[in-house]
Enzyme design. Sequence first.
Site, PDB file in Angstrom:
ATOM      1  N   TRP A 239      42.778  52.221  45.776  1.00 34.17           N
ATOM      2  CA  TRP A 239      41.731  52.902  45.007  1.00 34.17           C
ATOM      3  C   TRP A 239      42.324  53.640  43.815  1.00 34.17           C
ATOM      4  O   TRP A 239      41.707  53.686  42.735  1.00 34.17           O
ATOM      5  CB  TRP A 239      40.943  53.833  45.926  1.00 34.17           C
TER       6      TRP A 239
ATOM      7  N   ASP B 155      39.797  62.097  43.502  1.00 36.22           N
ATOM      8  CA  ASP B 155      38.907  61.271  44.312  1.00 36.22           C
ATOM      9  C   ASP B 155      39.087  61.728  45.760  1.00 36.22           C
ATOM     10  O   ASP B 155      40.120  61.483  46.370  1.00 36.22           O
ATOM     11  CB  ASP B 155      39.285  59.796  44.141  1.00 36.22           C
TER      12      ASP B 155
ATOM     13  N   LYS C 211      31.745  58.792  54.157  1.00 36.13           N
ATOM     14  CA  LYS C 211      32.751  59.098  55.169  1.00 36.13           C
ATOM     15  C   LYS C 211      32.443  60.429  55.857  1.00 36.13           C
ATOM     16  O   LYS C 211      32.126  60.465  57.038  1.00 36.13           O
ATOM     17  CB  LYS C 211      34.151  59.156  54.556  1.00 36.13           C
TER      18      LYS C 211
END
Length: 355
Positions: free
Chosen positions: A99, A166, A190
């Site tokens: 990511w 992030d 999440k």
Amino acid sequence: MKKYNFNAGPSILPKEVIEATAAACIEFEGSGLSLMETSHRAKNFQPVVDEAVALLKELLSIPEGYSVIFLGGGASLEFCMVPYNLLEKKAAYLNTGVWATKAQKEARLFGEVVEVASSKDKNFTYIPKQFDIPTDADYLHVTTNNTIYGTELLRDIDSPIPLVADMSSDILSRPVDVSKYGIIYGGAQKNLSMAGVTFVIIKEDILGHVSRPIPTMLDYRTHIKKGSMFNTPPTVPIYCALQNLKWIKKQGGVEAMERRAIERAEIVYSEIDRNKLFVGTAEEDSRSRMNITFVLKDEYQDLQDEFMAFATSRGMVGVKGHRDVGGFRASCYNAMSVEGCLALVACMKDFEAQH
């Protein structure tokens, strides 16, 4: 058979959050309408957004001068929005996995990108500890938790330039000094909500300093000004986020979430380190509390499929590792119980006893 949800995302949610959201999808606050068909402009929906924003600010002790907005597009859209809004000449990126690599790739469309450090040399099994931050860069971007590789940055970096993070997969799992960050963003699926909404915590004075024109929808100021209501927001996921934030507060806040995260991680990692069949993939000082990755030792590699079948028969869901790492992954987000971790450990012990 009881199921234990170790999926990496979309992932486990508290039962009461699921039930409250499901009930609102049948009928929202006695209105005779489903939440799914309620206008985001309705008088009874605006308080949902307002309370969710207020609770997130309270739980993370977000200081004055910051806004919280809820957007669509996931963290992947933020990979583009961050440089669009912040990158004038140069940006710095810490590369700790897939990511982070993707975020860096998007930033290169807008200007020069400096990779301050990378753990790619060891398949992202560690978080680089020492690196120089260029003071002439517009911002430093980090990914705090790496779901695929099972590594996590557990400290708030002291950065001489605006820090962007992030936090898709570890937000609300520990206290964070928000004042050290210019932007914190993440997909909510999440620790915050169901899939479909993105949260952005943004220091307002960080905006408005790039010379390029920014499309209306990609300009953070648009959404701050309109309170996440510039266009139709993902109403059901925002409602789910509100219910989850209420649950976190009731459990004792992010401090309680961190204590639980540490306890769960210690339970599972202790068994990985003890068990003769398994070995962890992340270096010990970089191990994630959220995503615990492990594989079979070389001499037991032929047991891969057998263990997966055994774990599934014991109610373990989502423990297959990502293809970039292989093996197994136990994602232990806020809603995962200690009972679930102990059930996984018992499963590993019983499998060991058979071999």
